[in-house]
Design a protein around this motif. Structure first.
Motif: not given
Length: 391
Positions: A112-113, A116, A120, A196, A199, A202, A218
């Motif tokens: 998940e990270n 990102h 992002t 995702f 955003q 991050f 971003n």
């Protein structure tokens, strides 16, 4: 064989004037530009859209899409932990490694990270770590990327690495293929796309010395400038120039754009915003069918039923110049058929094709109901009828 049935005549679809409406003019210094309306499939602008070019970080959309496919199938979990190999960190840190998520050697990071960090932050390190985590090596992951690209219909693209880093021409794409990839990202994985993409920033990694958390914004040039903007990916190398594949949705209408070969960060912002605004302001939708409307039928081969009803999977509409009444030609249903059973309810098995002055607009149609495969005796009876010329 390709089957096409006439649905409605031109006279019954006349929106007004006898003269075809001309596409609104748009000029851009971008060497490559492409804009498509996902609601109708209409290409609103195409400028050298099939030229092969280096994608830079726009290639990361394919890395993300492969991960999304695996997550959707249940073969990859968002909470799976991936290890940052020291060799990978050594290659992808520091000023010469381009955009980075600021990973650390030996660090454990969730899928998940990492996603990102790719979407992002455009982290080159995050892309390679995720590729190695999924396939063992980046080379093995690249083979998966290219196989997936073929399945998506990216007929003029090839990937040589997971992050779009210059590789002596092994990696190349076209603007049309990038738009196709973006469409797959948006329509095939709506929940993951929403999670995702879009955003504003991050936070990952810490600064040397003070140990402060590192927050990066971003680079999407549409965010905060065009209402409804939520994706997708920028790219820049000296070889590729400044590029961007973007999308925005306003009042249920979604556009996907690609620009490439621009000369500066600010020019990318200006042209991206200008093209997307033109797409929404200079064009309008003309409703055709509400979601769930029965549009026609398709012949079925070796099924419990001889045909299946075709319905609109969403509201279907034409894209026409804003404020101008336009002549529309005949509509027809096109599919590769007869469609072989079994067929799942909601399966995309046909397209609605509408003739327009500047080309066709193509929209999907899906099966209204499931059609099971015929049993043994039914198949035998169908075969006998075909032998006797009764079918």
């Amino acid at each position: 064989m390709i089957r096409a049935g006439l649905l409605l005549t031109a006279s019954s679809l006349m929106l007004a004037s006898a003269a075809p409406a001309k596409a609104p003019p748009f000029d851009t210094p971008a060497p490559v530009a492409f804009l498509i309306d996902l609601n109708s499939g209409a290409v609103l602008l195409s400028k050298d859209a099939d030229r092969r070019m280096p994608p830079a970080s726009m290639a990361k959309m394919m890395t993300t899409n492969v991960a999304f496919e695996l997550i959707k199938k249940g073969d990859l979990a968002l909470d799976k932990m991936c290890t940052v190999r020291p060799e990978t960190w050594q290659r992808w840190h520091g000023p010469k490694a381009g955009s980075t998520m600021f990973l650390s050697p030996g660090e454990q990071v969730s899928v998940e990270n990492l996603l990102h960090g790719i979407v992002t932050l455009s982290g080159n390190d995050a892309s390679v770590v995720l590729a190695e985590c999924i396939a063992g090596t980046e080379e093995a992951f690249v083979a998966v990327m290219n196989d997936h690209a073929r399945r998506l219909g990216l007929s003029n693209s090839r990937f040589g690495n997971s992050n779009g880093w210059p590789d002596e021409g092994r990696t190349y794409v076209t603007a049309r293929d990038l738009a196709t990839l973006a469409r797959a990202e948006i329509l095939n994985h709506p929940k993951l796309y929403k999670q995702f993409y879009g955003q504003p920033s991050f936070t990952w990694g810490k600064t040397l010395g003070s140990g402060q958390a590192i927050t990066q914004g971003n680079r999407n040039p549409l965010l905060g400038r065009v209402p409804g903007a939520d994706g997708l990916k920028t790219g820049h190398t000296e070889e590729a120039g400044y590029g961007f594949t973007g999308s925005a949705e306003q009042n249920g209408r979604r556009l996907v754009m690609v620009v490439a070969g621009l000369t500066s960060f600010n020019q990318r912002i200006e042209e991206s915003v200008r093209l997307m605004q033109w797409g929404f302001n200079a064009w309008q939708l003309k409703p055709l069918f509400k979601a769930g409307t029965n549009v026609g039928t398709a012949k079925v081969q070796l099924g419990g039923d001889d045909e299946v009803a075709l319905v609109a999977p969403r509201d279907l509409a034409l894209t026409i110049p804003a404020g101008i009444l336009s002549k529309v030609g005949a509509m027809k249903i096109r599919y590769q058929g007869p469609v072989k059973a079994p067929i799942a309810k909601g399966q995309h098995i046909a397209d609605l094709v509408v003739a327009m002055p500047d080309g066709e607009q193509v929209m999907p149609l899906v099966a209204a109901d499931a059609v099971e495969e015929a049993g043994f005796f039914t198949r035998a009876w169908i075969g006998l009828k075909q032998m006797l010329g009764m079918a």
